[in-house]
Design an enzyme around this catalytic site. Structure first.
Site, PDB file in Angstrom:
ATOM      1  CG  HIS A   1      -0.141  -6.454   5.066  1.00  0.00           C
ATOM      2  ND1 HIS A   1      -0.351  -6.228   6.248  1.00  0.00           N
ATOM      3  CD2 HIS A   1       0.196  -5.446   4.073  1.00  0.00           C
ATOM      4  CE1 HIS A   1       0.112  -4.796   6.399  1.00  0.00           C
ATOM      5  NE2 HIS A   1       0.520  -4.445   5.043  1.00  0.00           N
TER       6      HIS A   1
ATOM      7  CG  ASN B   1      -5.032   4.108   8.679  1.00  0.00           C
ATOM      8  OD1 ASN B   1      -5.657   5.051   7.787  1.00  0.00           O
ATOM      9  ND2 ASN B   1      -4.269   4.161   9.529  1.00  0.00           N
TER      10      ASN B   1
ATOM     11  CD  GLN C   1      -7.103  -0.623   6.937  1.00  0.00           C
ATOM     12  OE1 GLN C   1      -7.816  -1.590   7.417  1.00  0.00           O
ATOM     13  NE2 GLN C   1      -5.786  -0.615   7.517  1.00  0.00           N
TER      14      GLN C   1
ATOM     15  N   GLY D   1       0.773  -1.117  -0.008  1.00  0.00           N
ATOM     16  CA  GLY D   1       0.169  -0.017  -0.046  1.00  0.00           C
ATOM     17  C   GLY D   1       0.746   1.266  -0.056  1.00  0.00           C
TER      18      GLY D   1
ATOM     19  CB  SER E   1      -1.970  -3.393   1.185  1.00  0.00           C
ATOM     20  OG  SER E   1      -0.928  -3.959   1.693  1.00  0.00           O
TER      21      SER E   1
ATOM     22  CB  CYS F   1       3.367   4.330  19.108  1.00  0.00           C
ATOM     23  SG  CYS F   1       1.717   3.959  19.534  1.00  0.00           S
TER      24      CYS F   1
ATOM     25  CB  THR G   1      12.503  -9.584 -10.486  1.00  0.00           C
ATOM     26  OG1 THR G   1      13.498  -9.444 -11.321  1.00  0.00           O
ATOM     27  CG2 THR G   1      11.919 -11.126 -10.760  1.00  0.00           C
TER      28      THR G   1
HETATM   29  C1  LIG Z   1      -5.194   3.177   4.719  1.00  0.00           C
HETATM   30  C2  LIG Z   1      -3.815   2.709   4.433  1.00  0.00           C
HETATM   31  N1  LIG Z   1      -2.911   3.006   3.190  1.00  0.00           N
HETATM   32  C3  LIG Z   1      -1.621   2.680   3.375  1.00  0.00           C
HETATM   33  C4  LIG Z   1      -1.336   1.602   3.981  1.00  0.00           C
HETATM   34  C5  LIG Z   1       0.290   1.016   3.828  1.00  0.00           C
HETATM   35  O1  LIG Z   1      -0.033  -0.198   3.491  1.00  0.00           O
HETATM   36  P1  LIG Z   1       1.348  -1.262   3.576  1.00  0.00           P
HETATM   37  O2  LIG Z   1       1.515  -1.688   4.875  1.00  0.00           O
HETATM   38  O3  LIG Z   1       0.968  -2.359   2.504  1.00  0.00           O
HETATM   39  O4  LIG Z   1       2.374  -0.342   2.791  1.00  0.00           O
HETATM   40  C6  LIG Z   1      -1.822   0.985   5.180  1.00  0.00           C
HETATM   41  C7  LIG Z   1      -1.312   0.044   6.277  1.00  0.00           C
HETATM   42  O5  LIG Z   1      -1.426   0.389   7.449  1.00  0.00           O
HETATM   43  C8  LIG Z   1      -3.126   1.571   5.495  1.00  0.00           C
HETATM   44  O6  LIG Z   1      -4.305   1.354   6.595  1.00  0.00           O
END
Ligand SMILES: Cc1ncc(COP(=O)(O)O)c(C=O)c1O
Length: 396
Positions: free
Chosen positions: A200, A150, A178, A70, A198, A326, A236
């Site tokens: 994960h 988030n 999110q 992300g 993203s 934090c 890659t």
């Molecule tokens: C709203 C938002 N944008 C971007 C990110 C960043 O994503 P990544 O952890 O895949 O770099 C996060 C991750 O916490 C997110 O919550």
């Protein structure tokens, strides 16, 4: 096993995702840019993943650019689009509640001579589309507003903002990191030109993401090297990660009825957490009461430090978050909560709980009890109450 209520931070890998990835970590190890059989096999996995994700977005496969996650998608979207249009104008519009991946990217662009308008939000963290319209000038080239917060889970009126951007002929980016597992991602219905995802956050692997780039949207690549990703992102490709990402997104988004049913179940858990935790004295919900992510419950807890509360909950076997970044040794009040008009003092007591696929009603009830216990302990004895032995000078 602790009760994991931090799915906004990251999600566990689904077994189906791991199964899809494994062949690409073993047999199908080729470089997708190689012309031999091993390379072609890896390329096939990559192409299929691109088609799957394109299909979910209502986009062409070629409009999907794979990234490392992300943060990279947000960087590529903002820097790429801002620099591509820089001869026409150097003004960007965003909100004051974006993730740091957008906020810090805007700060870098400001240092390079771009000007950025950070739109205000209401007390629930919502951007007013009329403010977007009013902020766009002849020099504006990019608007970036996140789909879902988030920190407080609040949803933004993306389709309305998209319609305004289209009419005003500016590129519209949304950070959908999110939203990816829960909300509709049809890029035409949303009216977006760029959309960040993203893996994960949707039960896929870490270190992989995507940026949707609408055909015709100019982008200056931010990574130089080979010609991968149609020259928009050198390097890659993380083939196994990308295959896992596509499978994860397919599982989350492929069957709309299943997605709606899971969202309804999550919303039930969220509302149960909200009801139980706001019943504690001096606790209120933060973010929008209804226009929020199905799994996200966030709170302001009076007279406690969010970091202490999260540490105390950890000792009780509950994994939660303050929802804000934090830094070691000190906790800055969240820029999101401050932008919502919450005082720095109240913002210090922030707590975020985000449910997931494995969360049960029993987990929610036990988490509520744990919050009640830890809040009472902190209010009666301060942070030292969490570590009675340490407080008395005994070795920790
Ligand atoms: C709203 C938002 N944008 C971007 C990110 C960043 O994503 P990544 O952890 O895949 O770099 C996060 C991750 O916490 C997110 O919550």
């Amino acid at each position: 096993m602790s009760i994991y209520l931090d799915h906004a931070a990251t999600t566990p890998l689904r077994p189906e995702v791991l199964s899809a990835m494994l062949p690409y970590l073993t047999d199908h190890f080729g470089n997708p840019s190689s012309i031999h059989g091993e390379g072609r096999r890896a390329r096939q996995g990559l192409d299929e993943a691109r088609e799957t994700i394109g299909g979910i977005l209502g986009a062409k496969p070629r409009e999907v650019v794979f990234t490392s996650g992300g943060s990279e998608s947000d960087n590529l979207a903002l820097k790429g689009a801002a620099w591509a249009a820089s001869a026409r104008g150097r003004h960007i519009v965003t909100s004051s509640i974006e993730h740091k991946a957008v906020m810090h990217t805007c700060a870098v662009l400001e240092r390079s001579g771009f000007s950025v308008t950070y739109l205000p939000v209401d007390r629930y963290g919502r951007v007013d589309p009329a403010d977007v319209d009013a902020a766009i000038t002849d020099h504006t080239t990019v608007v970036s507003i996140m789909y879902a917060s988030n920190e407080v889970g609040t949803l933004q009126p993306i389709a309305e903002i998209g319609a305004i951007c289209r009419q005003r002929r500016v590129v519209f980016h949304t950070d959908a990191v999110q939203a990816g597992g829960m909300l509709p991602l049809d890029v035409d219905a949303l009216g977006v030109d760029l959309l960040s995802l993203s893996a994960h956050k949707v039960y896929g692997p870490k270190g992989v993401g995507a940026l949707f780039v609408r055909q015709g949207t100019s982008l200056v690549p931010q990574m130089q090297g080979g010609a991968q990703e149609r020259q928009r992102r050198a390097g890659t490709e993380n083939v196994a990660g990308i295959v896992g990402f596509a499978r994860a997104l397919e599982l989350a988004q492929g069957d709309r009825a299943a997605r709606n049913a899971e969202n309804a179940r999550l919303a039930g858990l969220r509302d149960r957490l909200a009801a139980g935790i706001t019943a504690i004295d001096g606790v209120e919900l933060s973010g929008h009461p209804t226009e929020r992510l199905a799994n996200s419950a966030s709170f302001l807890v009076a007279a406690v430090e969010g970091g202490d509360l999260v540490a105390g909950l950890d000792l009780e076997g509950v994994a939660a978050s303050t929802g804000s970044a934090c830094t070691t040794g000190s906790t800055e009040p969240s820029h999101v909560l401050l932008a919502m008009g919450i005082s720095a003092e109240r913002a210090h007591g922030s707590l975020r709980m985000t449910a997931g696929r494995d969360t049960t009603v029993g987990d929610a009830d036990r988490a509520v009890e744990a919050v009640r216990t830890v809040v009472a302990r902190l209010r009666s004895g301060g942070a030292a109450a969490l570590h009675p032995a340490a407080a008395h000078g005994a070795p920790a």
